[in-house]
Write an enzyme that holds these catalytic residues in place. Structure first.
Site, PDB file in Angstrom:
ATOM      1  N   ALA A 172      -7.013   7.275  -0.107  1.00  0.00           N
ATOM      2  CA  ALA A 172      -6.830   5.820  -0.121  1.00  0.00           C
ATOM      3  C   ALA A 172      -7.734   5.257   0.963  1.00  0.00           C
ATOM      4  O   ALA A 172      -7.562   5.570   2.149  1.00  0.00           O
ATOM      5  CB  ALA A 172      -5.371   5.472   0.137  1.00  0.00           C
ATOM      6  N   SER A 173      -8.702   4.464   0.583  1.00  0.00           N
ATOM      7  CA  SER A 173      -9.687   3.959   1.538  1.00  0.00           C
ATOM      8  C   SER A 173      -9.025   3.088   2.593  1.00  0.00           C
ATOM      9  O   SER A 173      -7.944   2.525   2.392  1.00  0.00           O
ATOM     10  CB  SER A 173     -10.761   3.150   0.807  1.00  0.00           C
ATOM     11  N   ALA A 174      -9.692   2.966   3.733  1.00  0.00           N
ATOM     12  CA  ALA A 174      -9.195   2.096   4.787  1.00  0.00           C
ATOM     13  C   ALA A 174      -9.056   0.672   4.248  1.00  0.00           C
ATOM     14  O   ALA A 174      -9.964   0.168   3.579  1.00  0.00           O
ATOM     15  CB  ALA A 174     -10.145   2.113   5.976  1.00  0.00           C
ATOM     16  N   ARG A 216       0.814  -1.216   0.000  1.00  0.00           N
ATOM     17  CA  ARG A 216       0.000   0.000   0.000  1.00  0.00           C
ATOM     18  C   ARG A 216       0.848   1.266   0.000  1.00  0.00           C
ATOM     19  O   ARG A 216       0.500   2.251  -0.657  1.00  0.00           O
ATOM     20  CB  ARG A 216      -0.927  -0.013   1.216  1.00  0.00           C
ATOM     21  N   PHE A 218     -17.803   7.189   1.244  1.00  0.00           N
ATOM     22  CA  PHE A 218     -16.820   7.516   0.220  1.00  0.00           C
ATOM     23  C   PHE A 218     -17.094   8.914  -0.321  1.00  0.00           C
ATOM     24  O   PHE A 218     -18.205   9.435  -0.217  1.00  0.00           O
ATOM     25  CB  PHE A 218     -16.894   6.515  -0.940  1.00  0.00           C
TER      26      PHE A 218
END
Length: 390
Positions: A96-98, A39, A240
């Site tokens: 950047a999403s969890a 990531r 989101f």
């Protein structure tokens, strides 16, 4: 990269993987993708953290930056659509999403070997990289509306040895020519864009973060039919950023309330925090019933006898309402309404309907999207439509 840095990165990445497996055990395929697509390699050198969006620069604060990369939290990777806000307001425009929601969505997508997948919203490219690792780059296409983000994501993917197709453009209107087995959006939508369901193979799955102007909350998992329709259910616990083409930029005093407006006055026993507080189920149900109304609190307005005021308005800025709290009385509130619609009356009716149906949560609702684009929310089954305001 020094050996020490590499060891540190492996250690923090391994810690996140263990935490993910405690809540949502990853399959061997997704574990391999997580390990093969680090990531931190997809994050820019500067990210923005916390409610205040404080910048964190990798070169100045490498430890904090790496911790942010492997916390199970969303990381803001762009503000203000890439423009320099100077001393002005900062607001997030890409993140950047969890990791936990990323892998939960990939699990819900239920990809199979050979599936052709379309992603809407490339962002950093990490999600597309995970899919490309799992399926092969030739089966993954990802669309990003922001040219700078698309270019950076393509570089990130290339650096990870992956080459899914990265397209710059508006995913709401592009016709990508293929029929897709899976469609995954990483931005929320208020309506499923026309043509998405029609481009799916029969039985194809679309997974879309959902938003109404009332509440940004939930995932909608739709299954496409051969006639271009799609039907599916909502799932809780996600939020989101809204698809850029569906944004609204409205301010109460700038765009809605006019100096010449003379509102009607009445009272209500419904506390305004009952429909705007921590009860996500109530807010979700209200948002489905009045899908073009938004709200904002005004604490401490310069109005005698008013401690806080809840504002409501339509997204076309033609009707509004306000509900006043005097700071003491909690069983009667003053209501002001202006415009063609009586918005607080609509909220009262929506809340009453929700309570009359045993206060259902988001997971009990679903949506049918017809071939002509009509959206019909329902409770329990498609033949039980949710009432919607006109």
């Amino acid at each position: 990269m020094t050996h020490a840095n590499g060891a540190t990165e492996q250690a923090v990445a391994g810690g996140l993987l263990r935490r993910l497996n405690e809540t949502l055990p990853l399959t061997p395929e997704w574990t391999a993708a997580y390990e093969g697509v680090p990531r931190h390699r997809f994050l820019p050198d500067t990210v923005w953290l916390g409610d205040g969006l404080a910048p964190c620069d990798r070169r100045q604060h490498p430890g904090a930056w790496l911790r942010a990369a492997y916390d199970d939290e969303a990381v803001v990777t762009q503000i203000n659509d890439g423009a320099d806000p100077g001393d002005g307001e900062r607001w997030p425009s890409c993140s950047a999403s969890a990791p936990s929601i990323v892998f939960r969505m990939l699990h819900m997508l239920n990809v199979r070997d050979g599936d052709r997948v379309l992603e809407i919203g490339t962002g950093t490219g990490w999600n597309a990289g995970l899919l490309a690792h799992r399926l092969g780059s030739d089966l993954v296409t990802t669309i990003e509306v922001d040219p700078a983000l698309a270019e950076r994501a393509a570089e990130n993917l290339k650096g990870a040895g992956l080459a899914p197709r990265v397209v710059t453009g508006d995913g709401a209107v592009l016709d990508m020519g293929h029929e897709w087995d899976r469609l995954l959006a990483t931005c929320s939508v208020r309506k499923v864009p026309p043509g998405w369901a029609a481009r799916m193979k029969p039985g194809g799955v679309m997974l879309l973060p959902w938003e109404t102007p009332w509440l940004c909350y939930g995932l909608l998992r739709l299954v496409a039919d051969a006639d271009g329709s799609a039907v599916g259910t909502f799932h809780p616990h996600s939020a989101f950023m809204l698809m850029r083409g569906q944004r609204t930029d409205l301010r109460i005093f700038r765009d809605v309330v006019g100096d010449d407006h003379v509102p009607d006055e009445r009272s209500t026993p419904l506390p305004p925090w009952s429909v705007t507080g921590d009860d996500w189920a109530a807010q979700f149900a209200i948002g489905l019933q009045i899908p073009d109304v938004w709200w904002t609190w005004h604490e401490g307005p310069d109005v005698e006898g008013v401690s806080a005021r809840l504002w409501l308005a339509t997204t076309d800025a033609t009707s509004w309402a306000a509900v006043d709290y005097d700071g003491q009385t909690d069983d009667r509130f003053t209501v002001w309404e202006h415009g063609r619609r009586r918005l607080w009356s609509e909220v009262e009716a929506a809340h009453r309907w929700w309570r009359g149906h045993a206060c259902p949560g988001p997971g009990q609702f679903g949506m049918t999207v017809a071939p002509d684009g009509r959206h019909t929310p329902w409770l329990g089954a498609p033949n039980w439509p949710v009432p919607r305001s006109k």
